[in-house]
Design a protein around this motif. Structure first.
Motif, short mmCIF file in Angstrom:
data_model
loop_
_atom_site.label_atom_id
_atom_site.label_comp_id
_atom_site.label_asym_id
_atom_site.label_seq_id
_atom_site.Cartn_x
_atom_site.Cartn_y
_atom_site.Cartn_z
N TYR A 197 -2.88 45.86 -12.09
CA TYR A 197 -3.78 44.98 -12.84
C TYR A 197 -5.05 44.68 -12.03
O TYR A 197 -6.16 44.65 -12.57
CB TYR A 197 -3.08 43.66 -13.19
N LYS A 198 -4.88 44.46 -10.74
CA LYS A 198 -6.04 44.20 -9.89
C LYS A 198 -6.98 45.41 -9.87
O LYS A 198 -8.21 45.26 -9.95
CB LYS A 198 -5.58 43.87 -8.46
N THR A 199 -6.39 46.59 -9.77
CA THR A 199 -7.21 47.80 -9.73
C THR A 199 -7.94 48.00 -11.05
O THR A 199 -9.11 48.41 -11.07
CB THR A 199 -6.32 49.03 -9.43
N ILE A 200 -7.25 47.71 -12.17
CA ILE A 200 -7.90 47.80 -13.48
C ILE A 200 -9.12 46.89 -13.51
O ILE A 200 -10.19 47.26 -13.99
CB ILE A 200 -6.91 47.43 -14.61
N GLY A 201 -8.98 45.68 -12.98
CA GLY A 201 -10.09 44.75 -12.97
C GLY A 201 -11.28 45.28 -12.20
O GLY A 201 -12.44 45.15 -12.64
N VAL A 202 -11.03 45.90 -11.05
CA VAL A 202 -12.12 46.46 -10.26
C VAL A 202 -12.77 47.63 -10.98
O VAL A 202 -14.01 47.72 -11.07
CB VAL A 202 -11.60 46.90 -8.87
N LEU A 203 -11.95 48.53 -11.51
CA LEU A 203 -12.48 49.74 -12.17
C LEU A 203 -13.21 49.42 -13.46
O LEU A 203 -14.07 50.18 -13.89
CB LEU A 203 -11.33 50.72 -12.44
N SER A 204 -12.86 48.32 -14.10
CA SER A 204 -13.53 47.95 -15.34
C SER A 204 -15.00 47.61 -15.11
O SER A 204 -15.79 47.62 -16.06
CB SER A 204 -12.82 46.76 -16.00
N GLY A 205 -15.37 47.32 -13.86
CA GLY A 205 -16.75 46.97 -13.57
C GLY A 205 -17.59 48.12 -13.07
O GLY A 205 -18.76 47.92 -12.72
N ASN A 206 -17.02 49.33 -13.01
CA ASN A 206 -17.81 50.49 -12.58
C ASN A 206 -17.39 51.72 -13.37
O ASN A 206 -16.58 51.62 -14.29
CB ASN A 206 -17.65 50.72 -11.07
N ARG A 207 -17.96 52.87 -13.04
CA ARG A 207 -17.68 54.10 -13.78
C ARG A 207 -17.09 55.18 -12.88
O ARG A 207 -17.32 56.39 -13.09
CB ARG A 207 -18.96 54.61 -14.46
N ALA A 208 -16.32 54.77 -11.88
CA ALA A 208 -15.70 55.73 -10.98
C ALA A 208 -14.70 56.61 -11.73
O ALA A 208 -14.05 56.18 -12.68
CB ALA A 208 -14.99 54.99 -9.84
N THR A 209 -14.59 57.86 -11.29
CA THR A 209 -13.58 58.77 -11.84
C THR A 209 -12.20 58.30 -11.39
O THR A 209 -12.00 57.90 -10.24
CB THR A 209 -13.83 60.20 -11.34
N VAL A 210 -11.23 58.34 -12.31
CA VAL A 210 -9.91 57.78 -12.05
C VAL A 210 -8.84 58.84 -12.32
O VAL A 210 -8.88 59.53 -13.34
CB VAL A 210 -9.63 56.55 -12.94
N LEU A 211 -7.89 58.95 -11.41
CA LEU A 211 -6.71 59.79 -11.59
C LEU A 211 -5.49 58.88 -11.67
O LEU A 211 -5.24 58.10 -10.75
CB LEU A 211 -6.56 60.78 -10.44
N ILE A 212 -4.74 58.98 -12.76
CA ILE A 212 -3.55 58.15 -12.96
C ILE A 212 -2.33 59.06 -12.91
O ILE A 212 -2.21 60.01 -13.70
CB ILE A 212 -3.62 57.41 -14.31
N THR A 213 -1.42 58.79 -11.99
CA THR A 213 -0.24 59.64 -11.81
C THR A 213 1.03 58.83 -12.05
O THR A 213 1.07 57.62 -11.85
CB THR A 213 -0.21 60.24 -10.39
N GLY A 214 2.05 59.53 -12.49
CA GLY A 214 3.33 58.88 -12.75
C GLY A 214 4.17 59.72 -13.68
O GLY A 214 3.66 60.63 -14.36
N GLU A 215 5.45 59.41 -13.75
CA GLU A 215 6.36 60.17 -14.60
C GLU A 215 6.00 60.00 -16.07
O GLU A 215 5.29 59.07 -16.46
CB GLU A 215 7.80 59.71 -14.35
N THR A 216 6.52 60.88 -16.89
CA THR A 216 6.28 60.79 -18.33
C THR A 216 6.84 59.48 -18.87
O THR A 216 7.92 59.02 -18.46
CB THR A 216 6.93 61.98 -19.07
N GLY A 217 6.07 58.86 -19.76
CA GLY A 217 6.53 57.63 -20.40
C GLY A 217 6.25 56.36 -19.64
O GLY A 217 6.68 55.27 -20.06
N THR A 218 5.52 56.43 -18.53
CA THR A 218 5.28 55.22 -17.73
C THR A 218 4.08 54.41 -18.23
O THR A 218 3.86 53.28 -17.78
CB THR A 218 5.05 55.57 -16.25
N GLY A 219 3.28 54.98 -19.14
CA GLY A 219 2.16 54.23 -19.70
C GLY A 219 0.82 54.56 -19.07
O GLY A 219 -0.06 53.70 -18.99
#
Length: 450
Positions: free
Chosen positions: A153-175
């Motif tokens: 949630y903290k990271t989402i808050g930081v990224l919401s204020g800029n346009r940095a490229t984001v890689l989201i990793t995790g198993e299938t179904g994690t959201g």
């Protein structure tokens, strides 16, 4: 697909040709002789497409194009003569949808109107996505108070204020997609489109065309020019799910987009520019794929400007009661049921279960339970944890360095055995595409039941 077409031309024979042809195809046509008449008719007729000549007495077609583009988002096609290519170039620069050359090709007109309506429908669908807000489903369904989720949630808050490229990793179904949507819809551009593309749901031969568009004749079946998602997104968000399953050829082209903000539509030598923000997700280990030569190292570093690692549900079991409560409330409205809660023993079973399908599997399990339940509370007898004898003990018997791969292989093999080797059913149960299932079978050297 019925269209409303406004035709503007001072040549009576051309107006009559358009009117007869469009009406015969079932479209609604209004023909006028001047740009001034067209502007007067614009609001009342509300066309889905305007076709205008360039050279006309009084206001010319290019000025009409500018006026329409300022007033509304109706697409405008200009008609030019062969000696008027300069006008065509100017028209396209001013935002024309396309241009036609004289003498007119009626078959081309048919395809143009059809493509315009298809793209208009797609634009409406994209605009509909903007109705979601920061209070929408993307944020509502990020449920949990586990410390790992708090950091996300903290990271989402930081990224919401800029346009940095984001890689989201995790198993299938994690959201993973929900996290990408949360970043977008909590940002200053929340009112703009969020375009999600599942790279495994689109055939490899069409993925490049879907994202970058193509020109007429670029490949068999490319009967007309088509804009891709990067064109439609403009400066907004493109989310590429399952990026790890793309081909090296596609990876090279995506690298150019990230490095230079440029791309070529399929079959075109004309560069297109994009300001779209790219977010990507994968359940694969891209580090391992880079080592094995399956994923470009330079693209990996370009995508991994900021990485969010989403924990599997079994690593945040304390959130299962909270997630269960959330899904019960959501499903109660969707299923029109009177189920009000869950018994302690049933909740205990959910908490102890391994959840190879993560949050998505939990939602599906509760859906089945609420359909089966006839009383006010979901109980153990209503739970059917399909796919699912993978409990905690099974995982702990796996070699430490190979746990995820072993669980993946075991799970896919069990579903294959259960379906008698039926790949279509197996892919549907796993929630993946057939091509991806084939790659998993090959990757883990799985056996099809005889």
């Amino acid at each position: 697909m019925k269209a409303r077409v406004l035709v503007v031309d001072d040549d009576l024979s051309i107006r009559e040709t358009f009117e007869r042809h469009l009406t015969r195809l079932g479209h609604e046509a209004l023909v006028v002789a001047s740009a001034e008449e067209a502007l007067n008719a614009l609001a009342e007729f509300d066309p889905s497409l305007v076709i205008t000549d360039v050279r006309m007495p009084g206001m010319d077609g290019l000025e009409l194009l500018r006026r329409i583009r300022e007033a509304c988002d109706t697409q405008v096609v200009v008609i030019t003569a062969f000696e008027g290519m300069k006008s065509a170039i100017t028209a396209m620069r001013e935002g024309a949808y396309d241009y036609l050359t004289k003498p007119l090709d009626l078959d081309h007109i048919d395809l143009l109107v059809e493509r315009s309506e298809r793209d208009r429908s797609l634009r409406r669908r994209i605009r509909h996505l903007t109705a979601e807000t920061a209070e929408g489903s993307a944020l509502d369904e990020l449920v949990g108070q586990d410390p790992k989720m708090i950091e996300i949630y903290k990271t989402i808050g930081v990224l919401s204020g800029n346009r940095a490229t984001v890689l989201i990793t995790g198993e299938t179904g994690t959201g993973k997609e929900r996290i990408a949507r949360a970043i977008h819809f909590n940002s200053p551009t929340a009112a703009e489109p969020f375009i999600g593309v599942n790279c495994t749901a689109i055939p490899e031969s069409l993925l490049e065309s879907e994202l970058f568009g193509h020109v007429r004749g670029a490949f068999t079946g490319a009967v007309d020019r088509r804009e891709g998602y990067f064109d439609l997104a403009g400066s907004d968000t493109i989310f590429l799910d399952e990026i790890g399953d793309t081909t090296p050829e596609f990876q090279a082209k995506l690298l150019r987009v990230l490095e230079d903000r440029e791309f070529f539509p399929v079959g075109s030598e004309r560069l297109r520019h994009t300001e779209g923000r790219i977010m990507a997700a994968t359940q694969r280990s891209l580090e391992a794929d880079v080592r094995d030569g399956r994923f470009r190292e330079d693209l990996f570093f370009r995508l991994q400007v900021v990485e969010i690692r989403v924990p599997p549900l079994r690593h945040r079991r304390s959130d299962i009661p909270r997630l269960t409560e959330h899904f019960l409330a959501k499903l109660r409205d969707e299923l029109h049921t009177d189920v009000r809660g869950i018994t302690g023993s049933a909740l205990g079973k959910l908490t102890e279960y391994h959840w190879p399908g993560n949050v998505r599997e939990l939602e599906h399990a509760l859906t089945r339970a609420m359909v089966a339940c006839r009383g006010p509370l979901v109980d153990v007898e209503h739970l059917s944890l399909r796919g699912g004898e993978l409990l905690k003990g099974d995982l702990e018997t796996c070699p430490a360095d190979d746990r995820l791969a072993t669980v993946e292989a075991t799970h896919v093999q069990r579903i294959l055995d259960r379906t008698g080797g039926n790949k279509r059913k197996t892919a549907r149960i796993l929630g993946i595409s057939r091509p991806r299932l084939d790659r998993l079978i090959q990757k883990h050297n799985l056996e099809l039941p005889e």
